[in-house]
Design an enzyme around this catalytic site. Structure first.
Site: not given
Length: 302
Positions: A117, A243, A123, A190
């Protein structure tokens, strides 16, 4: 009073009662603040202190982070074209919370790394900046247009000179369709999530997100976790990141994962930021001027 839809207010209250060190009121207040403008210095070009000097020469006020070594916070947002050497790849815009990811992967020379992802690539690029001596990096993203963003970021930052990343447009869950069978030493997930930790940066989440979305996302996350687990080498490490501030997507998700995978071991995160959870660690929006993120490190038994 709090400018949040009722379901979101109730869920945050339930997950983080005010008895916690960082309770629901602080989270809601942080969600309604203007987000800070953070930079990530590409250490292949400059040290953080050297780039800070370049900013000062341009009379751009900035301060270094106390939790992420390559992070600088600007006193106010500006057009990125005003940043010294931005187009040359010296710096990126990335929240300080997101910058914790690369360090938590505990990268070492010669490792094979899988980034699931991956879009938009912040990142991914940080990993390539900090771990030049890794053996290989495979980045997977299901959306072709979003994968173009990853490619553009890698090219701007000039990060494909030593380790040329392999970019794969595919569904992370359907690993048998694209994986060659060679296991990975590190895997970053992620994960797609509610984004409830970045509401201050994307306030439209309050309007666009629905309570019914959470169950769908939790199922998707669990499927990605199980697929990633099949590709992790014995003794290898996996980092699960969202997140989100919702426990269903974070520590409850990890609780389910550990309960069905006997060889999985949680690796502790010893840090000054965030709060230790039953599994993993939660960074709250506004804490250390960061967005909200959740991290859990997982090791596969030999």
């Amino acid at each position: 009073k709090y400018s949040h839809p009722e379901w979101l207010l109730k869920k945050i209250k339930t997950d983080w009662p005010q008895s916690e060190a960082f309770g629901w009121q602080q989270i809601l207040d942080a969600n309604n603040q203007r987000p800070d403008f953070w930079l990530r210095v590409n250490k292949q070009f400059h040290s953080t202190s050297d780039y800070l000097q370049l900013l000062q020469e341009k009379e751009i006020e900035a301060t270094p982070s106390t939790v992420a070594s390559q992070a600088l916070k600007l006193s106010q947002g500006i057009d990125v074209r005003q940043l010294p050497e931005f187009s040359e790849g010296a710096v990126s815009v990335q929240d300080v919370g997101a910058q914790l990811t690369a360090e938590l992967l505990h990268l070492e020379p010669g490792l094979r790394l899988l980034d699931l992802c991956a879009a938009p690539g912040g990142k991914t690029c940080h990993i390539l900046e900090t771990a030049e001596s890794i053996k290989s990096l495979v980045a997977v993203e299901s959306d072709e247009s979003r994968m173009l963003r990853v490619q553009e970021n890698i090219q701007r930052l000039k990060l494909d000179t030593q380790v040329k990343p392999e970019l794969v447009v595919a569904d992370a869950r359907d690993y048998k369709q694209w994986w060659n069978g060679e296991v990975f030493d590190r895997i970053l997930i992620d994960a797609p999530c509610s984004a409830s930790g970045v509401i201050r940066r994307h306030p439209d989440i309050k309007t666009l997100r629905r309570e019914s979305d959470i169950e769908v996302l939790v199922k998707l996350q669990a499927e990605i976790l199980q697929s990633a687990w099949q590709m992790l080498s014995p003794g290898g490490e996996m980092l699960y990141v969202t997140c989100s501030v919702f426990k269903d997507e974070n520590q409850h998700q990890m609780q389910r994962f550990f309960s069905v995978n006997d060889g999985a071991e949680e690796l502790p995160i010893d840090a000054q930021w965030g709060q230790r959870c039953d599994y993993g660690r939660q960074l709250f929006p506004g804490d250390f001027d960061a967005d909200g993120f959740y991290f859990c490190r997982i090791k596969k038994g030999l």
